[in-house]
Enzyme design. Structure first.
Site, PDB file in Angstrom:
ATOM      1  N   GLY A 308       0.796  -1.214   0.000  1.00 18.49           N
ATOM      2  CA  GLY A 308       0.000   0.000   0.000  1.00 18.49           C
ATOM      3  C   GLY A 308       0.833   1.270   0.000  1.00 18.49           C
ATOM      4  O   GLY A 308       1.908   1.341  -0.595  1.00 18.49           O
ATOM      5  N   SER A 309       0.333   2.279   0.714  1.00 22.42           N
ATOM      6  CA  SER A 309       0.917   3.632   0.617  1.00 22.42           C
ATOM      7  C   SER A 309       2.301   3.755   1.236  1.00 22.42           C
ATOM      8  O   SER A 309       2.953   4.790   1.054  1.00 22.42           O
ATOM      9  CB  SER A 309      -0.027   4.643   1.271  1.00 22.42           C
ATOM     10  N   THR A 310       2.781   2.745   1.955  1.00 27.84           N
ATOM     11  CA  THR A 310       4.171   2.813   2.417  1.00 27.84           C
ATOM     12  C   THR A 310       5.120   2.894   1.223  1.00 27.84           C
ATOM     13  O   THR A 310       6.215   3.439   1.326  1.00 27.84           O
ATOM     14  CB  THR A 310       4.540   1.592   3.284  1.00 27.84           C
ATOM     15  N   LYS A 312       4.798   4.734  -1.283  1.00 26.40           N
ATOM     16  CA  LYS A 312       4.947   6.119  -1.737  1.00 26.40           C
ATOM     17  C   LYS A 312       6.263   6.709  -1.236  1.00 26.40           C
ATOM     18  O   LYS A 312       6.801   7.635  -1.861  1.00 26.40           O
ATOM     19  CB  LYS A 312       3.758   6.949  -1.250  1.00 26.40           C
TER      20      LYS A 312
END
Length: 586
Positions: A308-310, A312
């Site tokens: 997921g957004s980790t 980014k």
């Protein structure tokens, strides 16, 4: 007349026999002849006893003068008594050791009444399989195991039964004082003391199994093997993730703490787990408990997930390192991106242009995808490969999972991977890549064995510029203060980080009702020393009823750092309440 003479002769105390040189007969006494024969027989008997005693004496003398054997070549299938080295944590606290025990065996050819033996053994040995034991006792073999690794009381009770054909053989039993505390790191052994998982299996792969096969570990005290973990911190991490799984109604949870300067794993826990003293359990009907054995699965290193957004963090680091953006850059996140039949939106988007710190703070999918588009598909794939996110992690832990990625990267793949969808990797290598963002740009392979800073530097690979690492520290620190990372903030310890809330893939499709959440943290942010990564699989709730990473994965990090930071030697630092709370200039 002849018969009468013979009867007289038989009653006489002498015999008549010829005597050489004499004409007349000689009378020989019968008692004297018998005494002579008795002396001859006694002399022969004494001679035989002397020969036997001399042979026994010589054999005893030989045994007395022979040096005792320290080891012997024993075939691996012979169930030889073999030692394993103790396992300890970095401070010398015991994690695993050998105990002397005995196992019960039978010699079926010496069993007189198999039914009686089974009935009596069943009084002492719990859960004895009557049918199988009876079959073994009635077989034509010379040896059969009946029960491995008995307790001393069970041995004494069986000895009191006085059963012929039943015996005991000394063996080693592996004992784990901490039980499930470090189960997935330490691993476990089988009944023959052979490593099956974790660092126990690693020891066998490093030559212990070969030494055992050669008989060179029998009854030999081996030097302890020290691991990198801190048992005190490990206990905290395991307690926190176990509590989170229950409190948030999740299927599983886990966490890992990594030293960014050495790559040492200080703690790693994954639940559900198991007790390595009892790696398998049987149900009441005698079958194996499959649900219990699911605890063998280590989700931190042996499983891959879309993080997921980790991710980014890595996409923005890529843009900064390639010179495509700076912290002052602005990207357009005012409207969704439509590509290849897909529409990419922001969760609670701001619908306006965002600065790079805002892209990170608000976890903008649109802004992150724009950065990936600036870098390009090929460079994106190359950069993630360079960070170690797309290849199998090299570490001592056996069974590390291999990441998955698209066979052919297209633009849509690059866009979705930029915010953590489309690539699955292990949480452990995600933490290792994040350490490179914090330590000045050096990718250091994680280890479960102690490692010095000098040794780590010799293994390190530069994957980022110093300036890129400094920028990422600034983004992490800012997000820890005013972004989603504030849910993991611990006063005095300057925690920075990034949340990751990913829709869970179920039957090949993204679920709208089930998440895989994570939080990637670093502390203390004035000079990061540790990476802490938490994961929680399919939580049904979180703090204040939320199901996102900020509501459950982030509080896990907070609970871990609150208790573990002092044990790791991190001194709390408190800023003056009247001053700016930020300790880093952006």
């Amino acid at each position: 007349m002849i018969a009468f003479i013979m009867r007289l002769k038989s009653r006489a105390h002498f015999t008549v026999g010829p005597q050489p040189g004499l004409r007349d007969a000689t009378f020989i006494g019968t008692n004297a002849r018998r005494r002579k024969q008795a002396r001859q027989r006694l002399a022969i008997l004494i001679g035989l006893f002397l020969v036997a005693y001399l042979a026994l004496g010589a054999r005893l003398l030989q045994y007395g003068l022979t040096e005792p054997l320290q080891s012997a070549a024993i075939d691996a299938s012979a169930h030889a008594v073999a030692s394993r080295p103790d396992l300890t944590d970095r401070n010398g606290l015991l994690l695993a050791t050998d105990l002397n025990t005995v196992s019960l065996y039978a010699e079926p050819r010496r069993i007189l009444d198999a039914d009686e033996v089974v009935e009596k053994l069943a009084l002492v040995v719990p859960n004895l399989d009557w049918r199988e034991t009876h079959r073994k006792l009635r077989s034509d073999s010379a040896f059969q195991w009946l029960r491995r690794q008995l307790t001393p009381k069970q041995q004494a009770d069986i000895l009191a039964l006085g059963l012929p054909g039943i015996g005991f053989r000394p063996e080693k039993r592996r004992f784990y004082p901490g039980g499930a505390t470090a189960a997935h790191i330490v691993g476990h052994v089988n009944v023959d003391n052979q490593g099956l998982a974790g660092m126990e299996r690693y020891l066998d792969q490093q030559g212990l199994a070969d030494l055992r096969a050669a008989g060179l570990t029998n009854d030999t005290r081996l030097e302890p093997v020290k691991l990198s973990i801190d048992l005190r911190v490990q206990n905290i991490v395991r307690e926190v993730v176990a509590k989170a799984m229950v409190d948030y109604g999740a299927e599983a949870a886990g966490a890992v703490i990594l030293d960014v300067e050495t790559g040492e794993v200080l703690a790693m826990a994954s639940v559900p787990d198991y007790d390595p003293n009892e790696p398998s359990r049987r149900l009441a009907d005698g079958s194996i408990d499959k649900d219990y054995e699911k605890g063998w699965f280590n989700r931190i290193s042996n499983a891959t997930f879309e993080m997921g957004s980790t991710f980014k963090s890595f996409t923005l680091a890529m843009g900064l390192d390639e010179g495509k953006i700076t912290l002052n850059s602005v990207v357009d996140a005012s409207r969704p991106i439509r590509m290849g039949g897909f529409t990419i939106r922001d969760f609670k988007g701001k619908n306006r242009p965002l600065s790079i710190p805002e892209v990170f703070q608000y976890s903008s999918n649109i802004g992150t995808a724009a950065v990936a588009d600036m870098v390009g598909v090929d460079n994106h794939r190359q950069f993630f490969t360079q960070l170690g996110l797309l290849s199998r992690l090299e570490t001592e832990m056996p069974g590390v999972a291999t990441p998955t990625q698209p066979r052919n990267w297209k633009k849509i793949n690059s866009v979705t991977i930029s915010f953590g969808h489309g690539v699955s990797t292990t949480p452990l290598q995600t933490a290792a890549a994040a350490a490179a963002l914090m330590n000045g740009g050096h990718l250091i392979p994680p280890t479960f064995l102690p490692r010095s800073r000098d040794a780590a530097q010799s293994l390190a690979t530069r994957v980022l510029k110093d300036t890129t690492s400094a920028d990422m520290r600034a983004l992490y620190d800012r997000n820890g203060q005013i972004g989603s990372g504030r849910h993991a903030q611990v006063e005095g310890f300057l925690v920075g980080g990034k949340t990751g809330t990913a829709e869970k893939v179920i039957n090949g499709r993204y679920s709208k009702t089930s998440n895989f959440n994570s939080f990637l943290a670093a502390f203390p942010m004035d000079k990061p020393r540790y990476i802490v990564l938490s994961i929680i699989d399919a939580p049904r709730t979180g703090e204040n009823g939320g199901r996102t990473a900020a509501s459950n994965a982030a509080p896990m990090i907070k609970a871990i750092i609150q208790r573990a930071a002092p044990l790791l030697g991190v001194q709390p630092r408190f800023a003056d309440a009247s001053s700016d709370r930020r300790l880093i200039d952006y």
